[in-house]
Design a protein around this motif. Sequence first.
Motif, PDB file in Angstrom:
ATOM      1  N   ASP A 186       5.593  70.644  15.702  1.00 45.21           N
ATOM      2  CA  ASP A 186       4.250  70.699  16.295  1.00 45.21           C
ATOM      3  C   ASP A 186       3.982  72.096  16.848  1.00 45.21           C
ATOM      4  O   ASP A 186       4.792  72.665  17.574  1.00 45.21           O
ATOM      5  CB  ASP A 186       4.155  69.660  17.413  1.00 45.21           C
ATOM      6  CG  ASP A 186       2.775  69.616  18.051  1.00 45.21           C
ATOM      7  OD1 ASP A 186       1.821  70.132  17.439  1.00 45.21           O
ATOM      8  OD2 ASP A 186       2.652  69.053  19.145  1.00 45.21           O
ATOM      9  N   GLN A 187       2.837  72.657  16.497  1.00 42.40           N
ATOM     10  CA  GLN A 187       2.426  73.965  17.015  1.00 42.40           C
ATOM     11  C   GLN A 187       1.113  73.859  17.791  1.00 42.40           C
ATOM     12  O   GLN A 187       0.334  74.793  17.865  1.00 42.40           O
ATOM     13  CB  GLN A 187       2.282  74.966  15.869  1.00 42.40           C
ATOM     14  CG  GLN A 187       3.609  75.288  15.187  1.00 42.40           C
ATOM     15  CD  GLN A 187       3.462  76.289  14.063  1.00 42.40           C
ATOM     16  OE1 GLN A 187       2.647  76.099  13.165  1.00 42.40           O
ATOM     17  NE2 GLN A 187       4.241  77.349  14.103  1.00 42.40           N
TER      18      GLN A 187
ATOM     19  N   SER B 197      -0.671  68.320  17.941  1.00 43.76           N
ATOM     20  CA  SER B 197      -0.519  67.038  18.635  1.00 43.76           C
ATOM     21  C   SER B 197      -0.389  67.215  20.137  1.00 43.76           C
ATOM     22  O   SER B 197      -0.881  66.400  20.915  1.00 43.76           O
ATOM     23  CB  SER B 197       0.709  66.294  18.089  1.00 43.76           C
ATOM     24  OG  SER B 197       0.565  66.023  16.707  1.00 43.76           O
ATOM     25  N   ASN B 198       0.276  68.265  20.543  1.00 43.77           N
ATOM     26  CA  ASN B 198       0.508  68.531  21.957  1.00 43.77           C
ATOM     27  C   ASN B 198       0.005  69.941  22.260  1.00 43.77           C
ATOM     28  O   ASN B 198       0.600  70.933  21.826  1.00 43.77           O
ATOM     29  CB  ASN B 198       2.003  68.413  22.274  1.00 43.77           C
ATOM     30  CG  ASN B 198       2.311  68.646  23.745  1.00 43.77           C
ATOM     31  OD1 ASN B 198       1.477  69.130  24.503  1.00 43.77           O
ATOM     32  ND2 ASN B 198       3.535  68.317  24.149  1.00 43.77           N
ATOM     33  N   GLN B 199      -1.088  70.057  23.009  1.00 36.15           N
ATOM     34  CA  GLN B 199      -1.693  71.352  23.296  1.00 36.15           C
ATOM     35  C   GLN B 199      -0.733  72.312  23.989  1.00 36.15           C
ATOM     36  O   GLN B 199      -0.837  73.530  23.832  1.00 36.15           O
ATOM     37  CB  GLN B 199      -2.949  71.152  24.154  1.00 36.15           C
ATOM     38  CG  GLN B 199      -4.139  70.610  23.389  1.00 36.15           C
ATOM     39  CD  GLN B 199      -4.690  71.623  22.397  1.00 36.15           C
ATOM     40  OE1 GLN B 199      -4.776  72.814  22.682  1.00 36.15           O
ATOM     41  NE2 GLN B 199      -5.056  71.149  21.211  1.00 36.15           N
ATOM     42  N   GLN B 200       0.222  71.774  24.757  1.00 38.48           N
ATOM     43  CA  GLN B 200       1.172  72.630  25.465  1.00 38.48           C
ATOM     44  C   GLN B 200       2.070  73.413  24.510  1.00 38.48           C
ATOM     45  O   GLN B 200       2.650  74.436  24.891  1.00 38.48           O
ATOM     46  CB  GLN B 200       2.016  71.782  26.415  1.00 38.48           C
ATOM     47  CG  GLN B 200       1.228  71.178  27.567  1.00 38.48           C
ATOM     48  CD  GLN B 200       2.110  70.413  28.526  1.00 38.48           C
ATOM     49  OE1 GLN B 200       3.292  70.188  28.274  1.00 38.48           O
ATOM     50  NE2 GLN B 200       1.533  70.013  29.646  1.00 38.48           N
ATOM     51  N   LYS B 201       2.180  72.925  23.273  1.00 37.45           N
ATOM     52  CA  LYS B 201       3.030  73.604  22.294  1.00 37.45           C
ATOM     53  C   LYS B 201       2.268  74.648  21.473  1.00 37.45           C
ATOM     54  O   LYS B 201       2.815  75.211  20.524  1.00 37.45           O
ATOM     55  CB  LYS B 201       3.677  72.588  21.359  1.00 37.45           C
ATOM     56  CG  LYS B 201       4.754  71.745  22.034  1.00 37.45           C
ATOM     57  CD  LYS B 201       5.467  70.881  21.020  1.00 37.45           C
ATOM     58  CE  LYS B 201       6.587  70.096  21.690  1.00 37.45           C
ATOM     59  NZ  LYS B 201       7.281  69.222  20.724  1.00 37.45           N
TER      60      LYS B 201
ATOM     61  N   TYR C 270       8.894  75.258  19.026  1.00 32.20           N
ATOM     62  CA  TYR C 270      10.212  75.540  18.461  1.00 32.20           C
ATOM     63  C   TYR C 270      10.176  76.583  17.348  1.00 32.20           C
ATOM     64  O   TYR C 270      11.221  77.055  16.917  1.00 32.20           O
ATOM     65  CB  TYR C 270      10.847  74.247  17.943  1.00 32.20           C
ATOM     66  CG  TYR C 270      11.306  73.319  19.039  1.00 32.20           C
ATOM     67  CD1 TYR C 270      12.362  73.663  19.871  1.00 32.20           C
ATOM     68  CD2 TYR C 270      10.676  72.092  19.253  1.00 32.20           C
ATOM     69  CE1 TYR C 270      12.790  72.819  20.887  1.00 32.20           C
ATOM     70  CE2 TYR C 270      11.092  71.235  20.263  1.00 32.20           C
ATOM     71  CZ  TYR C 270      12.145  71.606  21.074  1.00 32.20           C
ATOM     72  OH  TYR C 270      12.568  70.757  22.074  1.00 32.20           O
ATOM     73  N   GLN C 271       8.974  76.945  16.859  1.00 30.04           N
ATOM     74  CA  GLN C 271       8.882  77.980  15.843  1.00 30.04           C
ATOM     75  C   GLN C 271       8.554  79.360  16.424  1.00 30.04           C
ATOM     76  O   GLN C 271       8.727  80.371  15.751  1.00 30.04           O
ATOM     77  CB  GLN C 271       7.790  77.637  14.811  1.00 30.04           C
ATOM     78  CG  GLN C 271       8.129  76.462  13.911  1.00 30.04           C
ATOM     79  CD  GLN C 271       7.847  75.148  14.625  1.00 30.04           C
ATOM     80  OE1 GLN C 271       6.728  74.864  15.002  1.00 30.04           O
ATOM     81  NE2 GLN C 271       8.869  74.337  14.781  1.00 30.04           N
ATOM     82  N   ASN C 272       8.087  79.390  17.666  1.00 33.81           N
ATOM     83  CA  ASN C 272       7.651  80.646  18.272  1.00 33.81           C
ATOM     84  C   ASN C 272       8.852  81.548  18.542  1.00 33.81           C
ATOM     85  O   ASN C 272       9.762  81.185  19.269  1.00 33.81           O
ATOM     86  CB  ASN C 272       6.900  80.362  19.574  1.00 33.81           C
ATOM     87  CG  ASN C 272       6.128  81.569  20.052  1.00 33.81           C
ATOM     88  OD1 ASN C 272       6.652  82.669  20.110  1.00 33.81           O
ATOM     89  ND2 ASN C 272       4.859  81.356  20.414  1.00 33.81           N
ATOM     90  N   ARG C 273       8.825  82.721  17.955  1.00 32.45           N
ATOM     91  CA  ARG C 273       9.969  83.634  17.998  1.00 32.45           C
ATOM     92  C   ARG C 273      10.218  84.202  19.399  1.00 32.45           C
ATOM     93  O   ARG C 273      11.355  84.514  19.749  1.00 32.45           O
ATOM     94  CB  ARG C 273       9.719  84.792  17.018  1.00 32.45           C
ATOM     95  CG  ARG C 273      10.931  85.636  16.731  1.00 32.45           C
ATOM     96  CD  ARG C 273      10.588  86.724  15.727  1.00 32.45           C
ATOM     97  NE  ARG C 273      11.776  87.384  15.206  1.00 32.45           N
ATOM     98  CZ  ARG C 273      11.747  88.433  14.409  1.00 32.45           C
ATOM     99  NH1 ARG C 273      10.590  88.949  14.039  1.00 32.45           N
ATOM    100  NH2 ARG C 273      12.876  88.978  13.977  1.00 32.45           N
ATOM    101  N   TYR C 274       9.187  84.361  20.198  1.00 35.16           N
ATOM    102  CA  TYR C 274       9.316  85.122  21.431  1.00 35.16           C
ATOM    103  C   TYR C 274       9.310  84.262  22.696  1.00 35.16           C
ATOM    104  O   TYR C 274       9.129  84.779  23.791  1.00 35.16           O
ATOM    105  CB  TYR C 274       8.203  86.175  21.501  1.00 35.16           C
ATOM    106  CG  TYR C 274       8.204  87.094  20.299  1.00 35.16           C
ATOM    107  CD1 TYR C 274       9.230  88.017  20.114  1.00 35.16           C
ATOM    108  CD2 TYR C 274       7.204  87.017  19.337  1.00 35.16           C
ATOM    109  CE1 TYR C 274       9.251  88.847  19.006  1.00 35.16           C
ATOM    110  CE2 TYR C 274       7.205  87.845  18.225  1.00 35.16           C
ATOM    111  CZ  TYR C 274       8.243  88.757  18.062  1.00 35.16           C
ATOM    112  OH  TYR C 274       8.265  89.578  16.967  1.00 35.16           O
ATOM    113  N   HIS C 275       9.482  82.966  22.551  1.00 35.12           N
ATOM    114  CA  HIS C 275       9.576  82.088  23.717  1.00 35.12           C
ATOM    115  C   HIS C 275      10.934  81.400  23.731  1.00 35.12           C
ATOM    116  O   HIS C 275      11.767  81.612  22.854  1.00 35.12           O
ATOM    117  CB  HIS C 275       8.421  81.083  23.720  1.00 35.12           C
ATOM    118  CG  HIS C 275       7.094  81.721  24.014  1.00 35.12           C
ATOM    119  ND1 HIS C 275       6.600  81.880  25.280  1.00 35.12           N
ATOM    120  CD2 HIS C 275       6.165  82.265  23.184  1.00 35.12           C
ATOM    121  CE1 HIS C 275       5.427  82.485  25.225  1.00 35.12           C
ATOM    122  NE2 HIS C 275       5.136  82.731  23.965  1.00 35.12           N
ATOM    123  N   GLN C 276      11.133  80.556  24.717  1.00 32.74           N
ATOM    124  CA  GLN C 276      12.475  80.052  24.976  1.00 32.74           C
ATOM    125  C   GLN C 276      12.691  78.585  24.623  1.00 32.74           C
ATOM    126  O   GLN C 276      13.738  78.014  24.944  1.00 32.74           O
ATOM    127  CB  GLN C 276      12.825  80.274  26.456  1.00 32.74           C
ATOM    128  CG  GLN C 276      12.799  81.730  26.874  1.00 32.74           C
ATOM    129  CD  GLN C 276      13.826  82.573  26.132  1.00 32.74           C
ATOM    130  OE1 GLN C 276      15.012  82.296  26.177  1.00 32.74           O
ATOM    131  NE2 GLN C 276      13.357  83.609  25.447  1.00 32.74           N
TER     132      GLN C 276
END
Length: 273
Positions: A129-130, A133-137, A142-148
């Motif tokens: 999910d980007q 489904s979930n606005q917080q994502k 899990y695909q974002n390279r620069y976050h944790q």
Amino acid sequence: MRLPILVFDIETLTDLKVGAHLYGLDLEQADLEQALAKLRRQESGMDFQRIPLHEIVCISGLWIDENGTMRLFSFSQEHYSEAEILSKFLSIFDKREPTLVSWNGSQFDLPVILFRAMYHGLSATSLFDQGESNQQKRYNNYQNRYHQRHVDLMDVMAMFNGRNFQKLDDIAQMLGYPGKRAESGYFVPEYVKQQQWQQLTSYCEGDVLNTWLIYLRWLLLKGQILVTEHQAWVQATIQYLHTQPQQQTFLEVWRETAQRTAFSAADFPIQSS
């Protein structure tokens, strides 16, 4: 440190059926394997197959819950089909949203999981999910390279520069961890062929453990844990591994390799007689 944490790794083989379909080959299995390897060398100069042609034979993970309790696990084709392995792994994200930790997971493990899940007609909303489904994502997924949410240690330690990518084995050994435990070569195909499932899962779990230990050192570097907290996590890992018969060799080799640096030597204090 954001808990729970899931450190994971996958082991794969070339999917001969898919390879035969993509290249229009009608050959016996032994000849097919050689033909696909030759075609790949012609395409890229290497034997390592394209991402969609990797069939997952094992997924191993180390789960650390909110209380710091550890659980090492493996799903392999000894007991499950590839589709079942994927379903079990993906179901973790339907129930929880852990911090995901890997080595080269962004470029290999997760893309393989994506293609193979699609191949089997599986859904993995929570993992892929980007923000749909979930606005917080939308900006932290899990695909974002620069976050944790997903920490690919190979990527972050290279400062997101492919020229700086390093091998897990090299970094683990540099830091005083077991690495591949003196194993040379890639034995996964032979493990599967000979149905040596314990060796396969032990190998995959070993990569998970090395990744976990490097992650702890990464958190220490970034100031997200203190030295005392790092020491406590390392000792908790050692105590846990004492309860895991399959990882006694890992523990024994770690005791030796830890002596290679002054910092890691403290992992196994020398007992006075």
